[in-house]
Design an enzyme around this catalytic site. Sequence first.
Site, PDB file in Angstrom:
ATOM      1  N   PRO A   2       0.591  -1.249  -0.225  1.00  0.00           N
ATOM      2  CA  PRO A   2      -0.059  -0.187  -0.240  1.00  0.00           C
ATOM      3  C   PRO A   2       0.750   1.289  -0.052  1.00  0.00           C
ATOM      4  O   PRO A   2       1.739   1.386   0.775  1.00  0.00           O
ATOM      5  CB  PRO A   2      -0.776  -0.192   1.073  1.00  0.00           C
ATOM      6  CG  PRO A   2      -0.151  -1.178   2.202  1.00  0.00           C
ATOM      7  CD  PRO A   2       0.923  -1.794   1.617  1.00  0.00           C
ATOM      8  N   GLU A   3       0.649   2.125  -0.913  1.00  0.00           N
ATOM      9  CA  GLU A   3       1.130   3.531  -0.875  1.00  0.00           C
ATOM     10  C   GLU A   3      -0.060   4.390  -0.234  1.00  0.00           C
ATOM     11  O   GLU A   3      -1.006   3.970   0.111  1.00  0.00           O
ATOM     12  CB  GLU A   3       1.469   3.904  -2.179  1.00  0.00           C
ATOM     13  CG  GLU A   3       2.483   2.886  -2.956  1.00  0.00           C
ATOM     14  CD  GLU A   3       2.993   3.159  -4.357  1.00  0.00           C
ATOM     15  OE1 GLU A   3       3.142   4.449  -4.556  1.00  0.00           O
ATOM     16  OE2 GLU A   3       3.257   2.291  -5.084  1.00  0.00           O
TER      17      GLU A   3
END
Length: 257
Positions: A2-3
Site C-alpha cells: 500500500p502506498e
Amino acid sequence: MPELPEVETVVRALRPHVEGSELLRLEPLDPAFQGLEGELPLPAPVEGLSRRGKYILFRVGGRLLVVHLRMSGRLLWGETPPEGRVRLALRFRKGAVFLVDRRRLAVVEVVDKFDRGLGPEPFGDLSWLPEALKGSRMPIKGWLLDQRKIAGIGNIYAAEILYRAGIDPRRPARSLTGEEARRLAQAIPQVLKEAIDGKGTSLSDAEYRQPDGELGGFQLKLAVYGRAGEACPACGTPIARVKIAGRSTYFCPKCQR
DNA sequence: TCATCCCTGTGG
DNA sequence: CCACAGGGATGA
C-alpha cells in the site's frame, strides 16, 4: 503494497467503524505482537483515526497505536477473522479490525509521540518542490520514494507521476528545470487524488484490498507501471523497464525526457 | 547514495 | 529453480 492512496482508502473506510468506538482489547495472533496489549489503557475509545504518509494512527487513551502495512499488510473490518494470515485483531463491540499480512513485514507499535522524520504530505502548496530538488543528485524516481523528502509516494505512483509529468525517472533530481519541477508538483497531487478516487491499486488479488475485502480500481488506469513492452497510451512506444535503486521502474522513453 | 536484509509467496 | 514483489531500516 500500500502506498498513500491505498492507506488513505483504508483509513476512510475504517473511520466510521472505529472512531468513537471503544477498543476492548488487542489480540496478538502472531508472537511478534505479544506485549502490545499492555501498552494501551484498555478498554478505551478510539479518539481518532488518521494517516501520515503511509502510516495509520489510532489515537487511544492519549497514546498512538501506529500501523505500517509495508508490502503485504491489509486491515480488514469484520465480525469474524478473514481468510489468510491474521496477525492481530483489534476488538470492538460491533466487530474487529484484523491485520492480515502474508509476508509478515507489517509493523505495529504503541508510542506517545509520532515522529518518523517524514517529509511534507504531497498535497496542498508544493511550491517548495523546485528548490528542494536542487540539492539532490539522486535519480528523481529515488527522490520521490524517499519518505524524508516527501511522504507517501511508493513505487507504483512514482512511476505514474513521472509519466504524467513527462520526466525520465533516471534524471538526477537537481537536473530538472523550473518548468519540469512545476509540472512534477502538479502531477503529484493529481495522480494521488485520482488513485484515491479509484480506491487504490490492486495489482494482484493476493495483495491490497479495501477493508471490506473489495479490490481497488486504479490498476485499470495505470499508464506505465507493470506494463513493460506494452504500448504507451499516448504515443504507442513500448514501455521500458529499468532498475533504479533496486526497484523496477517503468517509463515511456519517448514521452519522458 | 547504494546494496542488503527482513519474510513469504508467486510466477516465469 | 530463481527472480521478483506495492516498503523501509541499516550500515558501508
